[in-house]
Design an enzyme around this catalytic site. Structure first.
Site, PDB file in Angstrom:
ATOM      1  N   GLY A 109       0.831  -1.189   0.000  1.00 44.78           N
ATOM      2  CA  GLY A 109       0.000   0.000   0.000  1.00 44.78           C
ATOM      3  C   GLY A 109       0.868   1.242   0.000  1.00 44.78           C
ATOM      4  O   GLY A 109       2.019   1.221   0.448  1.00 44.78           O
ATOM      5  N   CYS A 110       0.335   2.347  -0.502  1.00 45.14           N
ATOM      6  CA  CYS A 110       1.145   3.568  -0.617  1.00 45.14           C
ATOM      7  C   CYS A 110       1.562   4.096   0.758  1.00 45.14           C
ATOM      8  O   CYS A 110       2.728   4.440   0.977  1.00 45.14           O
ATOM      9  CB  CYS A 110       0.397   4.630  -1.417  1.00 45.14           C
ATOM     10  SG  CYS A 110      -1.247   5.039  -0.783  1.00 45.14           S
ATOM     11  N   HIS A 111       0.613   4.160   1.701  1.00 47.42           N
ATOM     12  CA  HIS A 111       0.956   4.618   3.048  1.00 47.42           C
ATOM     13  C   HIS A 111       1.969   3.671   3.688  1.00 47.42           C
ATOM     14  O   HIS A 111       2.932   4.102   4.335  1.00 47.42           O
ATOM     15  CB  HIS A 111      -0.296   4.675   3.933  1.00 47.42           C
ATOM     16  CG  HIS A 111      -1.393   5.526   3.399  1.00 47.42           C
ATOM     17  ND1 HIS A 111      -1.350   6.897   3.411  1.00 47.42           N
ATOM     18  CD2 HIS A 111      -2.595   5.191   2.843  1.00 47.42           C
ATOM     19  CE1 HIS A 111      -2.476   7.380   2.891  1.00 47.42           C
ATOM     20  NE2 HIS A 111      -3.237   6.367   2.539  1.00 47.42           N
TER      21      HIS A 111
END
Length: 332
Positions: free
Chosen positions: A130-132
């Site tokens: 995931g980006c986060h």
């Protein structure tokens, strides 16, 4: 004779293209992957019409005829697509959260550990972070591996991301809505159970999941992932300078990880712009301190190293192609 041989080899290379299918090609991540691959001469993109995307037989045909498949789908649909693949030669990269804590899948951060790049190269099942999670994990992994932070450390993190990560509906809301309605920054997942928490805990080998609050900003692309640490929580006394040296050593020779040393020139009048890594696969780490505390910030493109760029980087490795091909950095 040499000239003739070159033509034959060139033609042979054109014929021997890798067949790539993006299952979920009409979503934000899928569209971006298509955009990144459509002009690459060694790639043949298999496509499915909008009206056929729910035809399970058509999808099954494409899934099993590809050399590599990107899954840009909700979790349940990704699991279904994997179950439809009966050809054991098909490589899969999943952009959903479905397999990120599955030990039989390889986590798609080549820079994660000294051997993770080789794992990706030799894997047929890779999950894109995931980006986060990418921002937190890439910043925190060196500190935990080198035992500066204990696995029992309760990490605290906040992230602000561009609205493109929210999909078509959110993009339309921001592009067509009024500022008075959408605001400048909107925190979400305030029940503190964001879907990236399991992979953060799993990949960092933490005893507990971090406290994590994401937010959406009124900009389309880019993100900042900010981790807050008290110096007293470190296993030994350490300064910003020593942390920077640790990062530089850990990510030595990594094309896409940049360690920022000079904060004065990095900041714009004391402000940090979340969009400066846009349209690249770069992730920049910067460190800020006072006498008692530290803030470590990852800056990246949520559609680049945070999604489609990371997926293409893994694809390159899995197909034996130059890892950096088709990907930009803030330096080029």
């Amino acid at each position: 004779m040499d000239k003739l041989l070159k033509i034959i080899i060139t033609n042979f290379e054109v014929i021997m293209k890798y067949k790539i299918f993006v299952d979920g090609q009409h979503g934000t991540t899928g569209l971006k992957i298509h955009e990144m691959l459509e002009n690459r001469e060694e790639i043949e993109l298999l496509s499915i019409k909008e009206e056929e995307k729910k035809d399970i037989n058509k999808r099954k045909e494409l899934l099993n005829s590809a050399d590599l498949v990107f899954l840009c789908l909700p979790d349940a649909a990704s699991i279904e697509s994997v179950s439809l693949i009966t050809n054991d030669k098909v490589k899969v990269i999943d952009a959903s959260t479905a397999h990120r804590t599955n030990p039989t899948w390889t986590y798609g951060v080549p820079e994660l550990t000294s051997n993770n790049r080789e794992k990706i190269k030799n894997s047929t099942r890779v999950c894109v972070p995931g980006c986060h999670a990418s921002g937190l994990i890439i910043a925190m992994k060196p500190l935990i591996v080198n035992k500066l932070l204990a696995n029992s450390q309760k990490l605290i993190c906040h992230s602000i991301t561009g609205f493109s990560g929210g999909g078509k509906t959110m993009i339309e809301d921001y592009e067509n809505g009024k500022f008075e309605d959408i605001g400048g920054q909107r925190p979400y997942a305030l029940s503190l159970n964001h879907k990236h928490l399991p992979e953060m805990k799993y990949i960092l080998e933490l005893d507990e999941a971090p406290i994590f609050t994401p937010s959406v900003g009124n900009f389309k692309q880019g993100m900042l992932v900010m981790s807050y640490l008290a110096k007293k929580d470190f296993q030994k006394e350490i300064s910003r300078k020593e942390i920077l040296e640790l990062y530089k050593n850990y990510y030595k020779d990594e094309t896409f990880i940049n360690i920022i040393e000079d904060n004065e020139t990095y900041l714009d009048a004391g402000l940090l712009n979340p969009m400066k890594c846009n349209n690249t696969n770069s992730l920049e780490i910067s460190v800020y301190e006072n006498d008692t505390d530290l803030v470590i910030i990852s800056r990246l493109d949520n559609l680049g190293k945070g999604a489609s760029g990371a997926a293409v980087q893994c694809m390159n490795l899995m197909l034996g192609i130059d890892e950096t091909k088709g990907l930009k950095t803030v330096k080029n």
